[in-house]
Design an enzyme around this catalytic site. Structure first.
Site, PDB file in Angstrom:
ATOM      1  N   GLY A  40      60.377  28.542 -52.261  1.00 21.84           N
ATOM      2  CA  GLY A  40      61.714  29.096 -52.015  1.00 21.84           C
ATOM      3  C   GLY A  40      61.961  29.227 -50.525  1.00 21.84           C
ATOM      4  N   VAL A  58      60.897  31.269 -48.256  1.00 18.78           N
ATOM      5  CA  VAL A  58      59.708  31.439 -47.410  1.00 18.78           C
ATOM      6  C   VAL A  58      58.723  30.286 -47.629  1.00 18.78           C
ATOM      7  CG1 VAL A  58      57.751  32.922 -46.832  1.00 18.78           C
ATOM      8  CG2 VAL A  58      59.932  33.959 -47.451  1.00 18.78           C
ATOM      9  N   LYS A  60      64.126  51.211 -50.685  1.00 20.75           N
ATOM     10  CA  LYS A  60      64.536  49.972 -51.354  1.00 20.75           C
ATOM     11  C   LYS A  60      65.680  50.347 -52.290  1.00 20.75           C
ATOM     12  CE  LYS A  60      62.945  45.628 -51.781  1.00 20.75           C
ATOM     13  NZ  LYS A  60      62.273  44.743 -50.846  1.00 20.75           N
ATOM     14  N   GLY A  99      55.227  28.581 -55.003  1.00 23.20           N
ATOM     15  CA  GLY A  99      56.631  28.937 -54.796  1.00 23.20           C
ATOM     16  C   GLY A  99      57.173  28.346 -53.509  1.00 23.20           C
TER      17      GLY A  99
HETATM   18  P1  NAI Z   1      62.883  32.766 -53.237  1.00 23.10           P
HETATM   19  O1  NAI Z   1      63.519  33.347 -54.448  1.00 23.10           O
HETATM   20  O2  NAI Z   1      63.715  32.027 -52.251  1.00 23.10           O
HETATM   21  O3  NAI Z   1      61.694  31.769 -53.680  1.00 23.10           O
HETATM   22  C1  NAI Z   1      60.819  32.010 -54.708  1.00 23.10           C
HETATM   23  C2  NAI Z   1      60.389  30.657 -55.251  1.00 23.10           C
HETATM   24  O4  NAI Z   1      59.335  30.848 -56.183  1.00 23.10           O
HETATM   25  C3  NAI Z   1      61.498  29.910 -55.985  1.00 23.10           C
HETATM   26  O5  NAI Z   1      61.591  28.586 -55.527  1.00 23.10           O
HETATM   27  C4  NAI Z   1      61.057  29.980 -57.454  1.00 23.10           C
HETATM   28  O6  NAI Z   1      61.498  28.878 -58.223  1.00 23.10           O
HETATM   29  C5  NAI Z   1      59.556  30.016 -57.308  1.00 23.10           C
HETATM   30  N1  NAI Z   1      58.820  30.558 -58.439  1.00 23.10           N
HETATM   31  C6  NAI Z   1      59.143  31.585 -59.260  1.00 23.10           C
HETATM   32  N2  NAI Z   1      58.179  31.780 -60.189  1.00 23.10           N
HETATM   33  C7  NAI Z   1      57.224  30.877 -59.935  1.00 23.10           C
HETATM   34  C8  NAI Z   1      55.974  30.570 -60.530  1.00 23.10           C
HETATM   35  N3  NAI Z   1      55.521  31.242 -61.579  1.00 23.10           N
HETATM   36  N4  NAI Z   1      55.229  29.561 -60.009  1.00 23.10           N
HETATM   37  C9  NAI Z   1      55.674  28.849 -58.940  1.00 23.10           C
HETATM   38  N5  NAI Z   1      56.862  29.100 -58.340  1.00 23.10           N
HETATM   39  C10 NAI Z   1      57.624  30.088 -58.819  1.00 23.10           C
HETATM   40  O7  NAI Z   1      62.096  33.974 -52.550  1.00 23.10           O
HETATM   41  P2  NAI Z   1      61.590  34.075 -51.054  1.00 23.10           P
HETATM   42  O8  NAI Z   1      62.603  34.732 -50.216  1.00 23.10           O
HETATM   43  O9  NAI Z   1      61.025  32.767 -50.648  1.00 23.10           O
HETATM   44  O10 NAI Z   1      60.396  35.119 -51.210  1.00 23.10           O
HETATM   45  C11 NAI Z   1      59.156  34.746 -51.787  1.00 23.10           C
HETATM   46  C12 NAI Z   1      58.299  35.991 -51.963  1.00 23.10           C
HETATM   47  O11 NAI Z   1      58.093  36.601 -50.688  1.00 23.10           O
HETATM   48  C13 NAI Z   1      58.948  37.071 -52.837  1.00 23.10           C
HETATM   49  O12 NAI Z   1      57.929  37.755 -53.537  1.00 23.10           O
HETATM   50  C14 NAI Z   1      59.598  38.005 -51.843  1.00 23.10           C
HETATM   51  O13 NAI Z   1      59.727  39.314 -52.350  1.00 23.10           O
HETATM   52  C15 NAI Z   1      58.576  37.949 -50.711  1.00 23.10           C
HETATM   53  N6  NAI Z   1      59.113  38.282 -49.405  1.00 23.10           N
HETATM   54  C16 NAI Z   1      60.153  37.551 -48.880  1.00 23.10           C
HETATM   55  C17 NAI Z   1      60.651  37.849 -47.626  1.00 23.10           C
HETATM   56  C18 NAI Z   1      61.743  37.038 -47.006  1.00 23.10           C
HETATM   57  O14 NAI Z   1      61.937  37.144 -45.771  1.00 23.10           O
HETATM   58  N7  NAI Z   1      62.446  36.221 -47.746  1.00 23.10           N
HETATM   59  C19 NAI Z   1      60.117  38.985 -46.843  1.00 23.10           C
HETATM   60  C20 NAI Z   1      58.964  39.626 -47.448  1.00 23.10           C
HETATM   61  C21 NAI Z   1      58.517  39.293 -48.692  1.00 23.10           C
END
Ligand code: NAI
Length: 377
Positions: free
Chosen positions: A194, A196, A93, A192
């Site tokens: 986001g 995913v 990483k 969340g």
């Molecule tokens: P992202 O940054 O697009 O979405 C995260 C979402 O969570 C955002 O909408 C944010 O406002 C929200 N959030 C933050 N703190 C919060 C809280 N306390 N309560 C409720 N919502 C909250 O990230 P993404 O790409 O969707 O990833 C989500 C998780 O999955 C992360 O932990 C990431 O490391 C993990 N992940 C993502 C992968 C991918 O393909 N994008 C692959 C493997 C793991």
């Protein structure tokens, strides 16, 4: 065939690489470049299976030690994830200490790409929090060792595959609990929305789930909740919601002694990395009778997808989907090990990783093809 694409951004001074000795890790390097303001760390945890692959997180860490701790934790997680997903890759990483909204410049990304290139393909970077697929294009100007580009010979955004794998993981949990994979009528709480979480919520909607959602971004939350007729709960209430499955898709460390005491679900199955604050939290979940889908297994869909572009044939989405679908069997197998060994599912998954590493199960024998850069490793 070129090793490195022609640089388009002028960098006058070389990037500095300083080794940091960290027991248990194969290579940890501080990377810096004064002119562009780059300060970062590339961390290779384990290369038993093959070259290390893992995302580049751009985040304004308060201290260098905070960044080091985070990158160590994340790199180790990638070793676990790659092992169980059978990608034939090692775990690594990287982090760049910067605010992605104000300090991320093409020069900084290019300098980072030069640092990645200097490691000769032992570390392959990809998008992570604070980085975009377009940023990967800039990094690619300095190195071929990058995946997940918005390029016809690359795999693009991994999130849809992570969401798909997470849905299958939720179904594997339901099968274990109720003997039936159907999500129809099941209460699923997604934390969340986001990249995913929003996709996952949509997939769950179409399969008839009863959705409960939360996000700290209230505009985004309302828009998605309205579209999917989901019930909104405040961020502090999502984990204590009475439901079948809580799906953490935001931050790590959210499953801890305190939150476990409030949980009113039957299973935890989400995409977030490092969901457990401590390994021992998995044992408390067992005592509470809550089934936990180990994060590094259920969220491997994106990794499987990006790995697909490194095959000789090049990226094929159908092949990536087929491999992601195997995550269901992998989870069922882990649940079975946990039951037979009377241990947590987290311990069972780690013992599976240890076995793979010890007996070198799934070691890469095929070369890696970086089709976007006409480069073979
Ligand atoms: P992202 O940054 O697009 O979405 C995260 C979402 O969570 C955002 O909408 C944010 O406002 C929200 N959030 C933050 N703190 C919060 C809280 N306390 N309560 C409720 N919502 C909250 O990230 P993404 O790409 O969707 O990833 C989500 C998780 O999955 C992360 O932990 C990431 O490391 C993990 N992940 C993502 C992968 C991918 O393909 N994008 C692959 C493997 C793991």
């Amino acid at each position: 065939m070129t090793l490195v694409a022609e640089p388009k951004i002028e960098i006058s001074k070389a990037v500095k690489l300083e080794e940091i000795s960290v027991p248990g890790y194969e290579r940890v390097v501080k990377v810096s470049h004064r002119e562009s303001g780059l300060v970062g760390i590339i961390c290779i945890h384990n290369m038993t299976m093959g070259p290390a692959l893992g995302g580049t997180r751009i985040y304004p860490y308060k201290t260098f030690d905070d960044a080091l701790n985070d990158v160590k934790r994340l790199a180790k997680g990638m070793t676990y994830k790659s092992c169980v997903a059978g990608t034939g890759l090692g775990g690594g990483k990287s982090v760049i200490i910067a605010d992605s909204r104000t300090q991320k410049t093409p020069e900084l990304l290019y300098a980072f790409g030069q640092a990645v290139n200097a490691l000769g393909g032992t570390y392959i970077c990809a998008e992570d929090i604070g980085a975009t697929t377009d940023d990967m294009t800039t990094i690619n100007k300095a190195t071929p060792y990058v995946v997940g580009l918005p390029h016809e010979k690359s795999s693009g955004d991994p999130s849809p595959f992570t969401a798909w794998g997470t849905l299958l993981g939720i179904k594997a949990c339901l099968k274990k609990i109720y003997g039936d994979t159907s999500v129809a009528g099941r209460k699923i709480a997604v934390q969340g929305l986001g990249a995913v979480g929003s996709r996952l919520a949509e997939l769950l909607f179409w399969e008839g789930a009863d959705l409960i959602v939360s996000d700290i971004d209230s505009q985004r939350l309302e828009k998605i909740a309205n579209k999917l007729s989901a019930k909104i709960v405040p961020p502090e209430g999502i984990l204590s919601t009475q439901c079948d499955v809580v799906s953490p898709c935001a931050m790590g460390g959210i499953i801890n002694e305190h939150s476990i005491s409030e949980l009113r679900c039957k299973a935890i199955a989400g995409s977030a990395n490092n969901q457990l604050l401590k390994d021992s939290d998995a044992d408390i979940l067992v005592q509470k009778g809550i089934l936990y889908a180990p994060d590094f297994v259920i969220n491997a869909g994106g990794l499987i997808n990006v790995t697909e572009e490194l095959s000789k044939e090049g990226y094929r989405s159908v092949e990536a989907r087929r491999k992601v679908e195997k995550l269901s069997e992998e989870l069922a197998f882990i649940f079975q090990i946990a039951e037979s060994n009377q241990c947590s599912t987290h311990s069972a998954a780690i013992s599976l990783v240890d076995y793979h590493l010890k007996y070198r199960v799934g070691v890469r024998t095929a070369p890696l093809y970086f089709h976007h850069s006409d480069h073979i490793l």
